[in-house]
Design an enzyme around this catalytic site. Structure first.
Site, mmCIF file in Angstrom:
data_model
loop_
_atom_site.group_PDB
_atom_site.id
_atom_site.type_symbol
_atom_site.label_atom_id
_atom_site.label_comp_id
_atom_site.label_asym_id
_atom_site.label_seq_id
_atom_site.Cartn_x
_atom_site.Cartn_y
_atom_site.Cartn_z
ATOM 1 N N THR A 38 14.853 1.627 -6.455
ATOM 2 C CA THR A 38 16.332 1.561 -6.475
ATOM 3 C C THR A 38 16.831 0.335 -5.703
ATOM 4 O O THR A 38 17.854 -0.243 -6.053
ATOM 5 C CB THR A 38 16.976 2.839 -5.881
ATOM 6 O OG1 THR A 38 16.448 3.054 -4.574
ATOM 7 C CG2 THR A 38 16.725 4.052 -6.750
ATOM 8 N N ASP A 114 8.259 0.234 -14.376
ATOM 9 C CA ASP A 114 8.896 -1.079 -14.235
ATOM 10 C C ASP A 114 7.949 -2.230 -13.918
ATOM 11 O O ASP A 114 8.368 -3.394 -13.922
ATOM 12 C CB ASP A 114 10.018 -1.009 -13.182
ATOM 13 C CG ASP A 114 9.530 -0.463 -11.826
ATOM 14 O OD1 ASP A 114 8.366 -0.691 -11.472
ATOM 15 O OD2 ASP A 114 10.339 0.180 -11.131
ATOM 16 N N HIS A 131 3.292 7.236 -16.120
ATOM 17 C CA HIS A 131 4.301 7.426 -17.163
ATOM 18 C C HIS A 131 4.438 6.215 -18.078
ATOM 19 O O HIS A 131 5.431 6.061 -18.774
ATOM 20 C CB HIS A 131 5.646 7.807 -16.533
ATOM 21 C CG HIS A 131 5.613 9.175 -15.919
ATOM 22 N ND1 HIS A 131 6.560 9.646 -15.035
ATOM 23 C CD2 HIS A 131 4.724 10.184 -16.072
ATOM 24 C CE1 HIS A 131 6.253 10.881 -14.673
ATOM 25 N NE2 HIS A 131 5.145 11.230 -15.277
ATOM 26 N N CYS A 165 1.084 -0.939 -39.019
ATOM 27 C CA CYS A 165 0.997 0.153 -40.014
ATOM 28 C C CYS A 165 2.356 0.600 -40.534
ATOM 29 O O CYS A 165 2.435 1.483 -41.386
ATOM 30 C CB CYS A 165 0.232 1.342 -39.415
ATOM 31 S SG CYS A 165 1.216 2.329 -38.276
#
Ligand code: NAD
Length: 259
Positions: A38, A114, A131, A165
């Site tokens: 942050t 990030d 993640h 694809c």
């Protein structure tokens, strides 16, 4: 040493104790969340000005099923990604990289997408991005991965597709309802089981299965330290809790250990 004004006496005492623990248990492991970024201008999800106060994130199932939702997803990414790509690491990322360079910290398991740990100098092989990464685009059909800055995005109002694809593509991050990469999760759990101390920074510890990782470390005998500016569900099981801004706290810690 000049003390950061944002840290109170209690926080400094907890960080002094933490430095002693890290000296005794080095190299330790870090587990980071959106709160460490942050201070680089990237909003978190659940903090006081988090993104969830504005809009709920896209669920994977809905993304696959709803073409309109995919269009608005790409529209949002068109404005948000340049901000994220231009963000710079802050004092917290830099302090963790210094701890690594001096042998106090080995791996960083991050929920962040990030890339700021690597940009701060943490060796890429030591950062597990549980993640995923916003700097890549992935095909949901053939799983091929593309660098975001080289990916051909069509004009506004059109949905991109996989150059290999023709399948649906999305940011190579884990959406709600999508499974984590099995190898990343397995490696994170192994690291957690082998850790002597896990340092949690800037996470609400509410997103599972990632939030289980500090619990696994604790259950396997690691000491647990939490740096966060609001309470977390694991505070009562932690050995040390520092309530304060990650940048100032980690800078102070790195100065104590590295100088
Ligand atoms: P979260 O938003 O649930 O919690 C962040 C926590 O950090 C909050 O408790 C907040 O009070 C605290 N915090 C905010 N700024 C801080 C600071 N400067 N110093 C100390 N604490 C601070 O984040 P989470 O636990 O990581 O889970 C959210 C999910 O959102 C993750 O899956 C992550 O992938 C994703 N996310 C990532 C980013 C990013 O990559 N930077 C940004 C937003 C969301």
């Amino acid at each position: 040493m000049a003390l950061p004004v944002t840290l109170g006496q209690q926080e400094r005492q907890a960080l002094d104790d933490l430095a002693e623990e890290i000296r005794a248990r080095r190299p330790v492991v870090a587990f980071t969340g959106a709160g460490i970024s942050t201070e680089s201008g990237i909003p978190d999800f659940r903090g006081p000005s988090g993104l969830w106060k504005r809009a709920k994130p896209t669920k994977y199932r809905d993304f696959l099923a709803q073409p309109d939702l995919r269009l608005s997803y790409w529209e949002r990414r068109r404005t948000r990604y340049p901000v994220l790509a231009g963000a710079e690491p802050n004092a917290g990322h830099v302090a963790l990289a210094r701890l690594q360079a001096n042998g106090y910290l080995c791996d960083i398991i991050t929920q962040n997408i990030d890339g700021l740990h690597q940009k701060a100098g943490s060796p890429p092989g030591t950062v597990i991005e549980l993640h995923g990464s916003a700097h890549h685009i992935r095909c949901v059909t053939c799983r091929q991965i593309f660098a975001a800055n080289e990916f051909p995005l069509p004009a506004d109002g059109l949905e991109p597709s996989c150059p290999a694809c023709g399948g649906i593509v999305k940011e190579a991050t884990i959406s709600f309802g999508e499974s984590l990469d099995v190898d990343d999760l397995r490696r994170s759990l192994e690291i957690a089981r082998g850790a002597d101390l896990m340092l949690v920074v800037g996470s609400s510890l509410q997103v599972n299965p990632a939030a289980r990782i500090p619990q696994v470390a604790r259950q396997s005998g690691a000491a647990l330290a939490i740096v966060n500016n609001e309470p977390t569900p694991l505070d009562d099981r932690a050995d040390l809790v520092v309530r304060g801004p990650a940048g100032a706290a980690l800078t102070y810690l790195a100065e104590l250990l590295v100088g």
